[in-house]
Enzyme design. Structure first.
Site, PDB file in Angstrom:
ATOM      1  CB  CYS A   1       3.333   2.369   9.614  1.00 56.64           C
ATOM      2  SG  CYS A   1       2.030   1.160   9.543  1.00 56.64           S
TER       3      CYS A   1
ATOM      4  CG  ASN B   1      -3.069   3.402  10.148  1.00 53.38           C
ATOM      5  OD1 ASN B   1      -3.636   4.320   9.557  1.00 53.38           O
ATOM      6  ND2 ASN B   1      -1.867   3.556  10.652  1.00 53.38           N
TER       7      ASN B   1
ATOM      8  CB  ALA C   1      -0.953  -0.009   1.187  1.00 57.30           C
ATOM      9  CB  THR C   2       4.249   2.125   1.263  1.00 58.10           C
ATOM     10  OG1 THR C   2       3.948   1.901   2.639  1.00 58.10           O
ATOM     11  CG2 THR C   2       5.228   3.279   1.120  1.00 58.10           C
TER      12      THR C   2
ATOM     13  CB  THR D   1      10.169  -9.778 -12.856  1.00 64.67           C
ATOM     14  OG1 THR D   1      11.129  -9.453 -13.865  1.00 64.67           O
ATOM     15  CG2 THR D   1       9.742 -11.238 -12.991  1.00 64.67           C
TER      16      THR D   1
ATOM     17  CG  HIS E   1       1.326  -6.490   5.287  1.00 58.80           C
ATOM     18  ND1 HIS E   1       1.476  -6.066   6.585  1.00 58.80           N
ATOM     19  CD2 HIS E   1       1.478  -5.403   4.519  1.00 58.80           C
ATOM     20  CE1 HIS E   1       1.724  -4.764   6.583  1.00 58.80           C
ATOM     21  NE2 HIS E   1       1.723  -4.336   5.342  1.00 58.80           N
TER      22      HIS E   1
ATOM     23  CD  GLN F   1      -5.137  -1.259   8.928  1.00 62.51           C
ATOM     24  OE1 GLN F   1      -5.734  -2.226   9.389  1.00 62.51           O
ATOM     25  NE2 GLN F   1      -3.864  -1.031   9.186  1.00 62.51           N
TER      26      GLN F   1
HETATM   27  C1  LIG Z   1      -3.845   2.683   6.230  1.00 61.81           C
HETATM   28  C2  LIG Z   1      -2.502   2.191   5.777  1.00 61.81           C
HETATM   29  N1  LIG Z   1      -2.012   2.636   4.608  1.00 61.81           N
HETATM   30  C3  LIG Z   1      -0.840   2.200   4.142  1.00 61.81           C
HETATM   31  C4  LIG Z   1      -0.079   1.287   4.842  1.00 61.81           C
HETATM   32  C5  LIG Z   1       1.224   0.825   4.263  1.00 61.81           C
HETATM   33  O1  LIG Z   1       1.050  -0.441   3.708  1.00 61.81           O
HETATM   34  P1  LIG Z   1       2.286  -1.374   3.307  1.00 61.81           P
HETATM   35  O2  LIG Z   1       2.817  -1.886   4.613  1.00 61.81           O
HETATM   36  O3  LIG Z   1       1.680  -2.454   2.470  1.00 61.81           O
HETATM   37  O4  LIG Z   1       3.249  -0.565   2.557  1.00 61.81           O
HETATM   38  C6  LIG Z   1      -0.547   0.827   6.082  1.00 61.81           C
HETATM   39  C7  LIG Z   1       0.207  -0.093   6.939  1.00 61.81           C
HETATM   40  O5  LIG Z   1       1.303  -0.307   6.999  1.00 61.81           O
HETATM   41  C8  LIG Z   1      -1.804   1.275   6.551  1.00 61.81           C
HETATM   42  O6  LIG Z   1      -2.302   0.841   7.700  1.00 61.81           O
END
Ligand SMILES: Cc1ncc(COP(=O)(O)O)c(C=O)c1O
Length: 369
Positions: free
Chosen positions: A320, A149, A69-70, A235, A197, A177
């Site tokens: 995070c 989150n 998600a990042t 890839t 994840h 989430q």
């Molecule tokens: C709301 C939200 N956005 C983005 C992320 C980032 O996701 P990722 O760990 O898959 O990069 C998180 C958690 O880490 C999250 O809780």
């Protein structure tokens, strides 16, 4: 150890791990190769793409694989800002978004964009009037997450989407989430960030939903072999995609059952905790997912509680961005004082949580106090 930090990450469900295994060993071809090894891997990626799309009611062609998600948030915000720059350089988001949204916006500000960071109401929800007033002729994008989150607050996406659609402004949703916690209606949403994840899939894999009707595009942020319709080269990691597909399929299929189970655990916890007058809830459960509880202590510090209960895996602020005991910026934005935010903890239940885990937590809370 008792794991009560499912909002930080989840274990991979054994059904998912089992499904992934052959794609690490026997089906190892590059999905871009035209020979049989490659085509077998491509077929598995296609199935996974369909499963991810089905979990949100999208078309498989609207799913672009990313590393999580990042990356999806970076691609959605920076990618659309760059591509639609001729319309303007203004973005609207909220102060309570994930750092991968906020930091991307801050970087864009350094490059000449203007960003409005809306404060939430005290209950964590967006103020729709404020949102309407913040929109300008040069606003290109509004980015608001579905489930927070740290607090579990659910934003009213449908109402936001109506506002952005009426003004022809792109709407991006960070739904990292969401999957397995609540349904997501993609109507009038242009971009959606997903990851595996938080939903019992592997780490390091995610996706960005990019709407096709009407067609939305983003400028690539990673250049290379032109995979993923040229918007995200690299890839394809077959085993990870197979894992995300399976995890999303299970989460989607078991959603209602899981929601009921989470409500039962949450209600038990809330009934018991209400007896404890030195604990205050930071979330208002009218618009919060049942699996995330954010509470604060008034006579002990969160740090002391966590140190004296190392067997409980809970979180202060969000994992995070946990740099020591920085007060949570999300709780601060909701109006909590520095001390209140510092003395808050997040407890998050999940698929493998039991009533026994909640009992142990309750005992630890009352013993500490
Ligand atoms: C709301 C939200 N956005 C983005 C992320 C980032 O996701 P990722 O760990 O898959 O990069 C998180 C958690 O880490 C999250 O809780």
């Amino acid at each position: 150890m008792i794991y009560l930090d499912y909002a930080a990450t989840t274990p991979v469900d054994e059904r998912v791990a089992e499904k992934m295994l052959p794609f690490l060993t026997s089906v190892f071809g590059n999905p871009a190769s035209t020979h049989a090894f490659g085509q077998k891997a491509k077929a598995a990626v296609d199935v996974a793409r369909r499963e991810v799309a089905a979990a949100i009611g999208a078309d498989p062609a609207e799913i672009i694989w990313t590393s999580g998600a990042t990356e999806s948030n970076n691609l959605a915000i920076r990618g659309s800002a760059e591509l639609y720059v001729s319309k303007g350089k203004h973005i609207v988001t909220m102060k309570t978004e994930h750092p991968s949204v906020l930091e991307t916006c801050q970087q864009l500000e350094k490059e000449g964009w203007t960003v409005t960071y809306l404060a939430p109401q005290k209950n964590g929800l967006i103020d729709l009037e404020n949102l309407k007033q913040s929109l300008r002729d040069d606003t290109v994008l509004v980015s608001v997450m579905q489930v927070n989150n740290e607090t579990g607050v659910i934003q009213p996406l449908e109402k936001i989407a109506e506002i952005t659609a009426a003004k022809n402004i792109l709407f991006h949703v960070d739904a990292a989430q969401s999957i397995g916690k609540l349904a997501l209606d993609i109507k009038n949403i242009d971009l959606i960030s997903l990851c595996a994840h938080k939903s019992y899939g592997p780490k390091g894999i995610g996706a960005l939903y990019i709407r096709r009707k009407p067609r939305v595009r983003v400028a690539p942020q990673i250049y290379g072999g032109g995979q993923e319709q040229g918007m995200r080269s690299g890839t394809l990691a077959t085993h990870q995609m197979v894992g995300m597909g399976e995890a999303f399929m299970i989460a989607h299929r078991e959603l209602q059952e899981e929601q009921k189970r989470m409500c039962t655990l949450r209600d038990y916890f809330l009934t018991e905790i209400a007896k404890n007058k030195s604990i205050t809830l930071n979330n208002n459960f009218d618009h919060v997912v049942p699996s995330i509880i954010n509470l604060r202590f008034s006579i002990i510090t969160a740090e002391a509680f966590m140190k004296s209960n190392p067997e409980l895996a809970i979180s202060s602020g969000s994992a995070c961005q946990s740099k020591g005991i920085e007060p949570s910026y999300v709780l601060r934005a909701m109006g909590l004082s520095v001390d209140e935010a510092k003395n808050s903890v997040r407890i998050s239940f999940g698929r493998f949580s039991t009533k026994r885990d909640v009992e142990t937590l309750l005992q630890a809370l009352s013993a500490a106090i």
